[in-house]
Structures are given as C-alpha cells and as structure tokens.
Design a protein around this motif. Structure first.
Motif, PDB file in Angstrom:
ATOM      1  N   LEU A  18      33.292  45.577 -10.758  1.00 38.29           N
ATOM      2  CA  LEU A  18      33.998  44.810 -11.847  1.00 38.29           C
ATOM      3  C   LEU A  18      33.218  45.511 -13.173  1.00 38.29           C
ATOM      4  CD1 LEU A  18      33.469  41.160 -10.730  1.00 38.29           C
ATOM      5  CD2 LEU A  18      35.629  42.483 -10.837  1.00 38.29           C
ATOM      6  N   ALA A  19      32.509  46.518 -13.038  1.00 35.18           N
ATOM      7  CA  ALA A  19      31.928  46.989 -14.223  1.00 35.18           C
ATOM      8  C   ALA A  19      31.395  48.479 -13.799  1.00 35.18           C
ATOM      9  CB  ALA A  19      30.563  46.203 -14.545  1.00 35.18           C
ATOM     10  N   PRO A  20      31.010  49.408 -14.769  1.00 35.47           N
ATOM     11  CA  PRO A  20      30.627  50.818 -14.354  1.00 35.47           C
ATOM     12  C   PRO A  20      29.589  50.788 -13.501  1.00 35.47           C
ATOM     13  CG  PRO A  20      30.553  50.368 -16.758  1.00 35.47           C
ATOM     14  CD  PRO A  20      30.982  49.150 -16.225  1.00 35.47           C
ATOM     15  N   ARG A  21      29.209  51.777 -12.646  1.00 32.66           N
ATOM     16  CA  ARG A  21      28.240  52.029 -11.858  1.00 32.66           C
ATOM     17  C   ARG A  21      26.899  52.284 -12.623  1.00 32.66           C
ATOM     18  NH1 ARG A  21      31.992  50.751  -9.608  1.00 32.66           N
ATOM     19  NH2 ARG A  21      33.168  51.497  -7.691  1.00 32.66           N
ATOM     20  N   PRO A  22      25.734  52.000 -12.417  1.00 26.66           N
ATOM     21  CA  PRO A  22      24.572  52.649 -12.983  1.00 26.66           C
ATOM     22  C   PRO A  22      24.471  53.985 -13.709  1.00 26.66           C
ATOM     23  CG  PRO A  22      23.880  50.852 -11.346  1.00 26.66           C
ATOM     24  CD  PRO A  22      25.398  51.370 -10.997  1.00 26.66           C
ATOM     25  N   MET A  23      25.158  54.788 -12.441  1.00 27.96           N
ATOM     26  CA  MET A  23      24.785  56.435 -12.900  1.00 27.96           C
ATOM     27  C   MET A  23      26.066  56.569 -13.795  1.00 27.96           C
ATOM     28  SD  MET A  23      22.110  57.909 -11.626  1.00 27.96           S
ATOM     29  CE  MET A  23      22.437  59.600 -11.701  1.00 27.96           C
ATOM     30  N   GLU A  24      27.109  55.753 -13.848  1.00 26.91           N
ATOM     31  CA  GLU A  24      28.194  56.202 -14.842  1.00 26.91           C
ATOM     32  C   GLU A  24      27.658  55.851 -16.304  1.00 26.91           C
ATOM     33  OE1 GLU A  24      32.330  55.512 -12.556  1.00 26.91           O
ATOM     34  OE2 GLU A  24      31.100  53.590 -13.035  1.00 26.91           O
ATOM     35  N   THR A  25      26.946  55.042 -16.286  1.00 26.24           N
ATOM     36  CA  THR A  25      26.494  54.415 -17.573  1.00 26.24           C
ATOM     37  C   THR A  25      25.147  55.513 -18.193  1.00 26.24           C
ATOM     38  OG1 THR A  25      24.625  53.023 -16.809  1.00 26.24           O
ATOM     39  CG2 THR A  25      26.510  51.871 -17.325  1.00 26.24           C
ATOM     40  N   VAL A  26      24.488  56.185 -17.213  1.00 24.77           N
ATOM     41  CA  VAL A  26      23.766  57.116 -17.446  1.00 24.77           C
ATOM     42  C   VAL A  26      24.613  58.343 -17.968  1.00 24.77           C
ATOM     43  CG1 VAL A  26      22.204  59.012 -16.760  1.00 24.77           C
ATOM     44  CG2 VAL A  26      21.856  56.565 -16.007  1.00 24.77           C
ATOM     45  N   LEU A  27      25.607  58.810 -17.526  1.00 24.82           N
ATOM     46  CA  LEU A  27      26.675  59.842 -18.030  1.00 24.82           C
ATOM     47  C   LEU A  27      26.852  59.444 -19.137  1.00 24.82           C
ATOM     48  CD1 LEU A  27      27.492  62.682 -17.207  1.00 24.82           C
ATOM     49  CD2 LEU A  27      29.383  61.216 -16.215  1.00 24.82           C
ATOM     50  N   ALA A  28      27.426  58.207 -19.346  1.00 25.05           N
ATOM     51  CA  ALA A  28      28.094  57.633 -20.725  1.00 25.05           C
ATOM     52  C   ALA A  28      27.074  57.748 -21.934  1.00 25.05           C
ATOM     53  CB  ALA A  28      28.608  56.418 -20.628  1.00 25.05           C
ATOM     54  N   GLY A  29      25.829  57.377 -21.495  1.00 24.47           N
ATOM     55  CA  GLY A  29      24.759  57.333 -22.536  1.00 24.47           C
ATOM     56  C   GLY A  29      24.383  58.650 -22.988  1.00 24.47           C
ATOM     57  N   THR A  30      24.586  59.667 -21.977  1.00 22.10           N
ATOM     58  CA  THR A  30      24.191  61.074 -22.360  1.00 22.10           C
ATOM     59  C   THR A  30      25.506  61.522 -23.241  1.00 22.10           C
ATOM     60  OG1 THR A  30      23.264  61.319 -20.139  1.00 22.10           O
ATOM     61  CG2 THR A  30      23.945  63.454 -21.331  1.00 22.10           C
ATOM     62  N   GLY A  31      26.689  61.273 -22.974  1.00 22.41           N
ATOM     63  CA  GLY A  31      27.857  61.592 -23.955  1.00 22.41           C
ATOM     64  C   GLY A  31      27.769  60.942 -25.218  1.00 22.41           C
ATOM     65  N   GLY A  32      27.360  59.724 -25.267  1.00 24.25           N
ATOM     66  CA  GLY A  32      27.184  59.159 -26.512  1.00 24.25           C
ATOM     67  C   GLY A  32      25.968  59.551 -27.459  1.00 24.25           C
ATOM     68  N   CYS A  33      24.961  60.178 -26.632  1.00 28.05           N
ATOM     69  CA  CYS A  33      23.690  60.587 -27.289  1.00 28.05           C
ATOM     70  C   CYS A  33      24.187  62.101 -28.001  1.00 28.05           C
ATOM     71  CB  CYS A  33      22.572  60.883 -26.283  1.00 28.05           C
ATOM     72  SG  CYS A  33      21.048  61.367 -27.048  1.00 28.05           S
ATOM     73  N   THR A  34      24.825  62.799 -27.365  1.00 24.31           N
ATOM     74  CA  THR A  34      25.212  64.163 -27.838  1.00 24.31           C
ATOM     75  C   THR A  34      26.171  64.090 -28.811  1.00 24.31           C
ATOM     76  OG1 THR A  34      25.525  66.479 -27.207  1.00 24.31           O
ATOM     77  CG2 THR A  34      26.992  64.917 -25.990  1.00 24.31           C
ATOM     78  N   TYR A  55      17.734  67.930 -30.029  1.00 25.38           N
ATOM     79  CA  TYR A  55      17.833  66.693 -30.592  1.00 25.38           C
ATOM     80  C   TYR A  55      18.294  65.662 -29.476  1.00 25.38           C
ATOM     81  CZ  TYR A  55      17.506  68.359 -35.299  1.00 25.38           C
ATOM     82  OH  TYR A  55      16.903  69.107 -36.383  1.00 25.38           O
ATOM     83  N   CYS A  56      19.160  65.893 -28.718  1.00 24.68           N
ATOM     84  CA  CYS A  56      19.601  64.914 -27.584  1.00 24.68           C
ATOM     85  C   CYS A  56      18.759  64.636 -26.398  1.00 24.68           C
ATOM     86  CB  CYS A  56      20.940  65.430 -27.055  1.00 24.68           C
ATOM     87  SG  CYS A  56      21.620  64.312 -25.948  1.00 24.68           S
ATOM     88  N   SER A  57      18.134  63.564 -26.385  1.00 25.49           N
ATOM     89  CA  SER A  57      16.881  63.450 -25.516  1.00 25.49           C
ATOM     90  C   SER A  57      17.444  63.376 -24.090  1.00 25.49           C
ATOM     91  CB  SER A  57      16.205  62.117 -25.834  1.00 25.49           C
ATOM     92  OG  SER A  57      15.580  62.083 -27.101  1.00 25.49           O
TER      93      SER A  57
END
Length: 140
Positions: free
Chosen positions: A38-54, A118-120
C-alpha cells in the motif's frame, strides 16, 4: 534531525514515519514479506530521498549561478546486493534538466558539485554503491 517510526500492526508490515519537521511518510512491505503493497518500501524511500537530495542541489547550484533553470527530473535505477544486508551496489542517476540557454558545462558542473560536495545522501550511499550519472538538457 529526528524521525519517529511506528509500526501499524493492523495493516501487516506497514510503518508510518513522522519526520522532525512534522511530515508523514507511509511505508509498506511486499506481500511475500507480510505487507499489503500500500506504500513504498523503506529502501525505495531511501532511493527517492537520495534523488531528491541531489535534484535539490542541482537546481540550487544552477539558480545561484543565475542560470534560467525551469525543471529538473532525476530517473534513478539501482541494483542491490543479493544477500543481507541488501545494500545498494549500483545506482545510475539520469538528470533531465529543462531551462533557457543552459549549457552542458553548467549542468555537468552542478551535478558534479552535488555528488562530490553537497549531497549528503548520495555521498553516504556512495560508500557501498557505484554511482554513475548522465544528463540531458531540454530547452524551455
């Protein structure tokens, strides 16, 4: 920075994260792991956060350089290790940057600065994953 994760037992393997800034992120597991998808997997959110950061960095760097950037999309593809811990081993980030009179030099420099300084998130994930980048520029 703070974040609180709460398991939602009635929904199988769903979790709700409340960030320190007061936002909610829902996550769920795959059906084979007891989740309901029903929602993204935790590791998908890690990947999405990385993309958002950069993406954030690239836009900010271009704007600070007074470039007329109008859009930035990052398409990420990732491979993970076959065994636990299933860390990311390879990530490709393809940037599609839209703007007026953007140069390849300016976009390449913004991406490089994000990944080197810059992208932590991508710098941290780069400790386990080979990260490659590519880009294209679209005229607005």
């Amino acid at each position: 920075m703070e974040c609180t994760i709460n398991w939602q037992p009635a929904s199988g393997m769903a979790f709700m994260a409340e960030t320190g800034s007061g936002h909610i992120i829902n996550m769920d597991g795959a059906p084979e792991g007891g989740g309901r998808n029903l929602a993204p997997r935790p590791m998908e959110t890690v990947l999405a956060g990385t993309g958002g950061c950069t993406a954030y960095d690239v836009v900010l760097i271009l704007k600070r350089g007074r470039h007329d950037v109008r859009g930035c999309q990052v398409k990420l593809t990732a491979d993970r290790a076959d065994t636990d811990p299933k860390v990311f081993t390879k990530i490709n980030m393809h940037f599609i940057v839209t703007g007026v009179n953007l140069t390849e030099t300016a976009v390449a420099r913004a991406i490089q600065m994000s990944h080197e300084k810059y992208c932590s998130a991508s710098i941290m994930i780069g400790k386990t994953a080979e990260i490659t980048t590519s880009f294209e520029i679209v005229s607005a």
